[in-house]
Design an enzyme around this catalytic site. Sequence first.
Site, PDB file in Angstrom:
ATOM      1  CE  LYS A 106      -1.373  -0.811  11.286  1.00 18.60           C
ATOM      2  NZ  LYS A 106      -0.374  -0.057  10.542  1.00 18.60           N
ATOM      3  CG  ASP A 160      14.204  -1.447  12.720  1.00 20.81           C
ATOM      4  OD1 ASP A 160      13.054  -1.004  12.907  1.00 20.81           O
ATOM      5  OD2 ASP A 160      14.556  -2.590  13.060  1.00 20.81           O
ATOM      6  CB  ILE A 194      -0.920  -0.005   1.245  1.00 15.28           C
ATOM      7  CG1 ILE A 194      -1.966  -1.135   1.135  1.00 15.28           C
ATOM      8  CG2 ILE A 194      -1.613   1.337   1.421  1.00 15.28           C
ATOM      9  CD1 ILE A 194      -2.828  -1.301   2.384  1.00 15.28           C
ATOM     10  CB  SER A 244      -4.423   3.235  11.612  1.00 11.63           C
ATOM     11  OG  SER A 244      -5.651   3.752  11.157  1.00 11.63           O
ATOM     12  CB  ILE A 265      -5.630  -3.355   0.256  1.00 12.55           C
ATOM     13  CG1 ILE A 265      -6.246  -2.205   1.091  1.00 12.55           C
ATOM     14  CG2 ILE A 265      -5.181  -2.861  -1.121  1.00 12.55           C
ATOM     15  CD1 ILE A 265      -7.401  -1.473   0.474  1.00 12.55           C
TER      16      ILE A 265
END
Length: 264
Positions: free
Chosen positions: A170, A75, A29, A152, A199
């Site tokens: 989230k 990271d 995404i 989120s 998704i």
Amino acid sequence: MTTVPTTKIFKENLFTGKVLLCSGGGSGICRAMTEAMVQHGATAVIFSRSKDKLEKAAKEMALKTGGEVFPVAGDVRNPKDVERVVEIAVEKYGRLDYLINGAAGNFLAAFDHLSYNAFKTVIEIDLLGTFNLTKAAAPHLKKSKGAIINVSATLHYTGTPFQQHAGAAKAAIDALTKHWAVELGPHGVRVNGIAPGPIKDTVGMEKLGPAFEHSVVPLQRMGDVQDVAQSTVFLFSEGASYITGIVLVVDGMSIFIMFCSGDH
Ligand code: COA
């Protein structure tokens, strides 16, 4: 029947001269979010752990869009790494306008099988990673009167099974969206969230897919990365200049009917 948006909805060159930093921008995404921004004129710095994957993604995106995408490996859990990527972005491009906090880690795990360290790991990547990068980027976003999108999820809306680690992270990220909208608003920085539903063709769906087999989507199709990408362009555009502190749910109003037994 609804359709997946094309890339021609918004004015080209909407973000010319602007610089985006996206964690997790090398895949899924967040890669589509980054690509849409570059397609509309932004220069992007993408940041995540896998150097090889990032470099390949940056090259492919630059080739496809004709824009500039610069990979930096590191990271989000490590404050030194996030300070370094922000420094590199600002030194190389002279400014920072937009931040997408997208880096995340996830897997399906039932409460009984989730170790102390497993829970902590996801909280550290998703939540602390979001805090760390924003902390490092905020001074520059204040200077440019920029904007932030925190990625989120919708997991915590219903208490999705086997997802307590990601859901907790989230939910806290959604809280940060509101807190930062309040604190950074007076500095001209807008802070919004995007909560994607399921998704298709993403690492997330690969990992979590089996649990979502029974989902019902009123819009009659799975989400596409372009659905999230176009929402990103809107939220960063001047069309959204009076919108801050919201979490835009991009899920076709998916109703999770999850298979809650099993041995995850
Ligand atoms: N089920 C239960 N526990 C798991 C697990 C699974 N499928 N995968 C990892 N864990 C546990 C590990 O056992 C370890 O706990 P332990 O020390 O008690 O054994 C802990 O999680 C940390 O795992 P580790 O592999 O050391 O962490 P990491 O930082 O290298 O990787 C992950 C982080 C686990 C989130 C890894 O899946 C990852 O890096 N994912 C990035 C991509 C991603 O998940 N994207 C999804 C977007 S939705």
